[in-house]
Design an enzyme around this catalytic site. Structure first.
Site, PDB file in Angstrom:
ATOM      1  N   GLU A 248       0.777  -1.275   0.086  1.00 41.53           N
ATOM      2  CA  GLU A 248      -0.109  -0.021   0.094  1.00 41.53           C
ATOM      3  C   GLU A 248       0.810   1.092   0.092  1.00 41.53           C
ATOM      4  O   GLU A 248       0.672   2.312  -0.712  1.00 41.53           O
ATOM      5  CB  GLU A 248      -0.819   0.187   1.352  1.00 41.53           C
ATOM      6  CG  GLU A 248      -1.787   1.408   1.319  1.00 41.53           C
ATOM      7  CD  GLU A 248      -2.802   1.234   2.503  1.00 41.53           C
ATOM      8  OE1 GLU A 248      -3.285   2.142   2.714  1.00 41.53           O
ATOM      9  OE2 GLU A 248      -2.690   0.041   3.378  1.00 41.53           O
ATOM     10  N   GLN A 342       4.024  27.182  -9.539  1.00 44.15           N
ATOM     11  CA  GLN A 342       4.350  28.503  -9.610  1.00 44.15           C
ATOM     12  C   GLN A 342       4.629  28.968 -10.956  1.00 44.15           C
ATOM     13  O   GLN A 342       4.676  30.204 -11.356  1.00 44.15           O
ATOM     14  CB  GLN A 342       5.798  28.687  -8.793  1.00 44.15           C
ATOM     15  CG  GLN A 342       6.154  29.984  -8.382  1.00 44.15           C
ATOM     16  CD  GLN A 342       5.429  30.872  -7.714  1.00 44.15           C
ATOM     17  OE1 GLN A 342       4.468  30.314  -7.100  1.00 44.15           O
ATOM     18  NE2 GLN A 342       5.565  32.213  -7.461  1.00 44.15           N
ATOM     19  N   HIS A 344       3.495  28.170 -13.575  1.00 43.31           N
ATOM     20  CA  HIS A 344       2.245  28.543 -14.505  1.00 43.31           C
ATOM     21  C   HIS A 344       1.622  29.980 -13.972  1.00 43.31           C
ATOM     22  O   HIS A 344       0.960  30.486 -14.722  1.00 43.31           O
ATOM     23  CB  HIS A 344       1.125  27.407 -13.872  1.00 43.31           C
ATOM     24  CG  HIS A 344       1.620  26.148 -14.792  1.00 43.31           C
ATOM     25  ND1 HIS A 344       2.401  25.318 -14.508  1.00 43.31           N
ATOM     26  CD2 HIS A 344       0.819  25.662 -15.847  1.00 43.31           C
ATOM     27  CE1 HIS A 344       2.258  24.123 -15.075  1.00 43.31           C
ATOM     28  NE2 HIS A 344       1.395  24.251 -16.022  1.00 43.31           N
ATOM     29  N   THR A 371       0.789   8.639   8.178  1.00 43.08           N
ATOM     30  CA  THR A 371       1.269   9.973   8.011  1.00 43.08           C
ATOM     31  C   THR A 371       2.827   9.582   7.622  1.00 43.08           C
ATOM     32  O   THR A 371       3.411   8.772   8.135  1.00 43.08           O
ATOM     33  CB  THR A 371       0.957  10.922   9.053  1.00 43.08           C
ATOM     34  OG1 THR A 371       1.469  10.447  10.117  1.00 43.08           O
ATOM     35  CG2 THR A 371      -0.573  10.962   9.148  1.00 43.08           C
TER      36      THR A 371
END
Length: 385
Positions: A248, A342, A344, A371
Site C-alpha cells: 500500500e 509557480q 504557471h 502519515t
C-alpha cells in the site's frame, strides 16, 4: 536514464493504456470531475482491457501475473494525462491482496471471476469517525448470532475510497472485545454485500483533491453477514491489515512519483508555449533552473520507486523500505508540484489546468497510508533508534 525494471510486455501495456486514456477518458474527464465520481459502467471497460485481472489467478479468469509493475504503469499514465480512474485503484491495489491470501477456495470461486470482470467492485473499510489511524480503537461490532450462521454488523466507517460504487466491502469490525494486554485482538474482516438490508452509504465526502474518487461514509445497522463471508480467521484481522501495508505504501510512493513527473511535463509544455515580455517563459534562466532542479528530484524518486518495485516483486520489500520510499517520494512530489505550479503563474491556480488539480490531489499522499510522521517512526525503529 533507461529504466531497466520494465520489459517489452510492460512497454506494450503502457502503450495500450496511454491510447485508452487518450480516447476513452480525456474527452469525458471534465464531466467526471464535476460529478465527483467515475461512472460505474466505466469499470466494465477497464475489465475488458484486462486491468482488473492482471494479478488474478488464471483459474478465476485472470492473467495470473504476479507483479505490481502493471499497476505502477497505470499510475504513471493516468498522472501523465492529468486524469484518474477513481476508486478502482483500491479495488486492485488494496483489496485483491487480501482476497488472494485469505479467501477460501469457495470464496475465491464466488468473488474473483466477478472481480476480474468488473462485475463485483471491492472497497475496504477500516477508518472510523473519531479513531483515525488508531485501528485498534475501532467501535464497529460484528456479533455472532446464537445459531452461528451469521454476524450482526453495527457501526460506521469514514474516508472509504470507492465506497459509493462498491458491490462488496471488506469491513474491519470487532468480533470480540480487546484483551487487557492486547488492544489489537478481536478484529475480524467481513466481506459485506452492499445490497444487504441495514447497509447504507452516507455522504460522498467533499474533498480538497481526488475529486473523481468516490470517498464515502458507510453506516451499518443490524446488517446480517453470513459466516461464509468471514475473510481469514476470526479475531486476527489486525495482523492481516499489517501484512499488506508495504505494498500500500509503495503504491502511494509510485503514485507520488508519477504525479511529480507529470507536473514537470505540464510545466515544461506550459512555459514553452506561454510568452512574457515577448519571449517564452521557458527561455528565462530561472525557468530553466527550476525545471532542471525538479527533473533531478523526479529522477531520484524514479530510482527509489523502481528499486522498491523490484523488491516487492521479489518478495523482499520490508516495512521500513516501503516507509522510506513513501516518505521520500511524497516529499519530493510536494516540492516539485509546488514549484511547477509557480511556473504557471496565475493559471496554475485555475482548476481548468491539470497542474492545479494535481496540486490538490497530491496533498493527501503525506497523510493516508500512514502519515509521513509515522513513516519516520518506522524508519527510525528499523535503524535501532
Amino acid at each position: 536514464m533507461r529504466r531497466t525494471g520494465f520489459t517489452a510486455d510492460h512497454d506494450a501495456f503502457r502503450g495500450t493504456i496511454r491510447k485508452f486514456v487518450e480516447t476513452e477518458v480525456v474527452p469525458v474527464y471534465d464531466t467526471w470531475y464535476e460529478a465527483g465520481i467515475v461512472p460505474r459502467e466505466f469499470y466494465y471497460k477497464l475489465a475488458e482491457l484486462g486491468v482488473f485481472g492482471i494479478e488474478v489467478p488464471e483459474e478465476y479468469g485472470g492473467a495470473g501475473i504476479e507483479s505490481f509493475k502493471f499497476q505502477a504503469i497505470l499510475m504513471e499514465e493516468t498522472a501523465r494525462a492529468g486524469v484518474s480512474f477513481g476508486g478502482s485503484s483500491v479495488h486492485v491495489g488494496l483489496c485483491l491482496p487480501y482476497l488472494k491470501k485469505l479467501a477460501t477456495e469457495e470464496q475465491k470461486q464466488r468473488w474473483l471471476p466477478g472481480f476480474a470482470a468488473g462485475e463485483i467492485m471491492f472497497a475496504i473499510a477500516m477508518t472510523e469517525p473519531g479513531t483515525g489511524s488508531d485501528l485498534a480503537g475501532m467501535r464497529t461490532t460484528a456479533k455472532l448470532s446464537e445459531d452461528g450462521t451469521h454476524y450482526v454488523l453495527n457501526g460506521a466507517k469514514t474516508f472509504i475510497t470507492g465506497g459509493v460504487n462498491a458491490d462488496r466491502v471488506i469491513v474491519c469490525a470487532r468480533t470480540a472485545p480487546p484483551r487487557e494486554d492486547d488492544r489489537r485482538f478481536g478484529i475480524s474482516l467481513l466481506v459485506v454485500d452492499t445490497t444487504s438490508p441495514g447497509y447504507t452509504v452516507g455522504r460522498k465526502l467533499d474533498k480538497l483533491g481526488l475529486r473523481t474518487s468516490d470517498t464515502a461514509e458507510l453506516n451499518f445497522t443490524d446488517v446480517r453477514v453470513p459466516v461464509e463471508d468471514l475473510l481469514g480467521e476470526e479475531n486476527k484481522g489486525f495482523s492481516y491489515l499489517g501484512q499488506n501495508l508495504p505494498q500500500e505504501r509503495l503504491s502511494i510512493a509510485a503514485g507520488a512519483y508519477a504525479q511529480a513527473a507529470a507536473a514537470v511535463r505540464f510545466a515544461q509544455e506550459y512555459t514553452q508555449q506561454r510568452n512574457v515580455f515577448g519571449k517564452p517563459v521557458a527561455s528565462f534562466q530561472n525557468t530553466k533552473f527550476e525545471l532542471a532542479a525538479c527533473k533531478a528530484e523526479v529522477d531520484a524518486a524514479e530510482a527509489v520507486v523502481d528499486r522498491a518495485l523490484d523488491a516487492l516483486d521479489a518478495g523482499e520489500l520490508s516495512a521500513a523500505d516501503a516507509a522510506s520510499a513513501k516518505l521520500f517520494c511524497t516529499e519530493v512530489a510536494a516540492r516539485v508540484i509546488d514549484r511547477c505550479l509557480q511556473l504557471h503563474g496565475g493559471y496554475g491556480f485555475i482548476n481548468e489546468y491539470p497542474i492545479a488539480r494535481l496540486y490538490a490531489d497530491n496533498r493527501v499522499n503525506r497523510i493516508y497510508g500512514g502519515t509521513n510522521e509515522v513513516m519516520k517512526m518506522i524508519i527510525a525503529k528499523d535503524m535501532g533508534l
